[in-house]
Design a protein around this motif. Sequence first.
Motif, PDB file in Angstrom:
ATOM      1  N   ALA A  85       0.828  -1.218   0.000  1.00 56.76           N
ATOM      2  CA  ALA A  85       0.000   0.000   0.000  1.00 56.76           C
ATOM      3  C   ALA A  85       0.857   1.261   0.000  1.00 56.76           C
ATOM      4  O   ALA A  85       0.457   2.287  -0.545  1.00 56.76           O
ATOM      5  N   PHE A  86       2.042   1.172   0.603  1.00 62.75           N
ATOM      6  CA  PHE A  86       2.898   2.360   0.692  1.00 62.75           C
ATOM      7  C   PHE A  86       3.864   2.467  -0.486  1.00 62.75           C
ATOM      8  O   PHE A  86       4.668   3.392  -0.537  1.00 62.75           O
ATOM      9  N   THR A  87       3.797   1.512  -1.421  1.00 67.54           N
ATOM     10  CA  THR A  87       4.647   1.593  -2.600  1.00 67.54           C
ATOM     11  C   THR A  87       3.838   2.231  -3.725  1.00 67.54           C
ATOM     12  O   THR A  87       2.766   1.726  -4.063  1.00 67.54           O
ATOM     13  N   PRO A  88       4.316   3.335  -4.304  1.00 69.17           N
ATOM     14  CA  PRO A  88       3.540   3.962  -5.379  1.00 69.17           C
ATOM     15  C   PRO A  88       3.372   3.007  -6.563  1.00 69.17           C
ATOM     16  O   PRO A  88       4.302   2.287  -6.911  1.00 69.17           O
ATOM     17  N   THR A  89       2.198   3.001  -7.173  1.00 72.36           N
ATOM     18  CA  THR A  89       1.963   2.166  -8.348  1.00 72.36           C
ATOM     19  C   THR A  89       2.646   2.810  -9.558  1.00 72.36           C
ATOM     20  O   THR A  89       2.991   4.001  -9.531  1.00 72.36           O
ATOM     21  N   GLU A  90       2.802   2.025 -10.640  1.00 67.48           N
ATOM     22  CA  GLU A  90       3.391   2.553 -11.887  1.00 67.48           C
ATOM     23  C   GLU A  90       2.593   3.770 -12.369  1.00 67.48           C
ATOM     24  O   GLU A  90       3.141   4.756 -12.849  1.00 67.48           O
ATOM     25  N   GLU A  91       1.278   3.647 -12.216  1.00 65.70           N
ATOM     26  CA  GLU A  91       0.391   4.730 -12.655  1.00 65.70           C
ATOM     27  C   GLU A  91       0.660   6.014 -11.858  1.00 65.70           C
ATOM     28  O   GLU A  91       0.771   7.103 -12.438  1.00 65.70           O
ATOM     29  N   GLU A  92       0.792   5.859 -10.538  1.00 60.13           N
ATOM     30  CA  GLU A  92       1.062   7.030  -9.703  1.00 60.13           C
ATOM     31  C   GLU A  92       2.430   7.637 -10.022  1.00 60.13           C
ATOM     32  O   GLU A  92       2.586   8.861 -10.055  1.00 60.13           O
ATOM     33  N   LEU A  93       3.413   6.744 -10.260  1.00 63.55           N
ATOM     34  CA  LEU A  93       4.754   7.236 -10.587  1.00 63.55           C
ATOM     35  C   LEU A  93       4.730   7.989 -11.911  1.00 63.55           C
ATOM     36  O   LEU A  93       5.328   9.059 -12.050  1.00 63.55           O
ATOM     37  N   GLY A  94       4.016   7.438 -12.886  1.00 64.79           N
ATOM     38  CA  GLY A  94       3.916   8.058 -14.207  1.00 64.79           C
ATOM     39  C   GLY A  94       3.267   9.435 -14.113  1.00 64.79           C
ATOM     40  O   GLY A  94       3.751  10.415 -14.706  1.00 64.79           O
ATOM     41  N   ALA A  95       2.181   9.516 -13.336  1.00 66.30           N
ATOM     42  CA  ALA A  95       1.469  10.791 -13.190  1.00 66.30           C
ATOM     43  C   ALA A  95       2.366  11.817 -12.504  1.00 66.30           C
ATOM     44  O   ALA A  95       2.406  12.990 -12.903  1.00 66.30           O
TER      45      ALA A  95
END
Length: 294
Positions: A245-255
């Motif tokens: 839960a505390f690891t940013p998803t690829e989508e969040e990193l991309g945004a």
Amino acid sequence: MRAVPRSWLFVPGDSEKKLLKTPETGAHALIIDLEDAVALSAKPTARRMTRDWLEAHKLQITMRKQARWVRINAVDTGMWQEDLAAVMAGAPEGIMLPKAEGPDQIRQVAAEIYELEQRHGIPNGQTRLLPLVSETPRAALTISAYMDASMPRLAGLTWGAEDLSAELGASRKRDSEGQWTDPFRFVRAQTLLVAHARGVWPIDTLYADFRDEDGTRRAAEAARADGFAGMLAVHPSQVPLINEAFTPTEEELGAARAIVDTFAANPGVGALQLNGRMLDQPHLKQAKAVLGID
Ligand code: COA
Ligand code: MG
């Protein structure tokens, strides 16, 4: 050592089996408990076992980047000095203080730690403190006292619902929809705000029903979404859910990367837009936090 431990797993200090399991749990920080998880008659044994565990895992744990913390007994029990005397020989990264009543108690414990650091050749100030700030009604009403008082060892603030609930005689902590009821929302918000105001780690409380994976995952996702830096756990099965839960998803990193890139491409511009959404400085700050950059 990781900057902020995301998952903090409690381990009863008198359980040989559970202490042996700690390296494989994947918890970023382990909190060996000498307080509520240990019966009064077992305190002396737990102190010895905890010291031995600290010694045994000094190097091994550091290499695996697992921080070693110990929860001592509360100041008003008269047991906390004995706890510290036993465990400081093992040079824990930090001490969790339960039922904390405010900065004066933090300074009292810090003074004792200072003496023990000297005695054991531990660098002055190395041992950090993490108080549980909400466990009595009086403490819950004075969380803001942690904002400005001088407490150089303070690593973060965390809170607990179980003891406060018992003090209130509350028969529930969450409502029928699973949301915290008012006293707990109040202390959770205060813990979060005061920790941020002070610039220390806000650590969210545990999800007690550890067999409920969905509930644990939802609680961990809410913790991160609300701005907590990590979360407590009671069972190893909760650790991967919290870490994830505390690891940013690829989508969040991309945004986040897109936001940082947009500002970089427009130097000197304070507010701009990306795909029809207004962006200004708070968005940039948030995006950098997701990417872990300053
Ligand atoms: N740390 C390390 N290992 C743990 C653990 C913990 N907190 N909780 C459970 N384990 C181990 C068990 O020993 C067991 O090991 P095994 O597979 O070798 O038999 C395995 O994980 C699965 O445990 P499980 O059988 O599901 O739970 P349990 O009945 O043994 O223990 C609790 C349940 C709640 C008593 C236990 O999780 C616990 O002690 N949690 C921490 C309590 C605590 O410190 N509370 C104070 C803060 S609120
Ligand atoms: Mg307690």
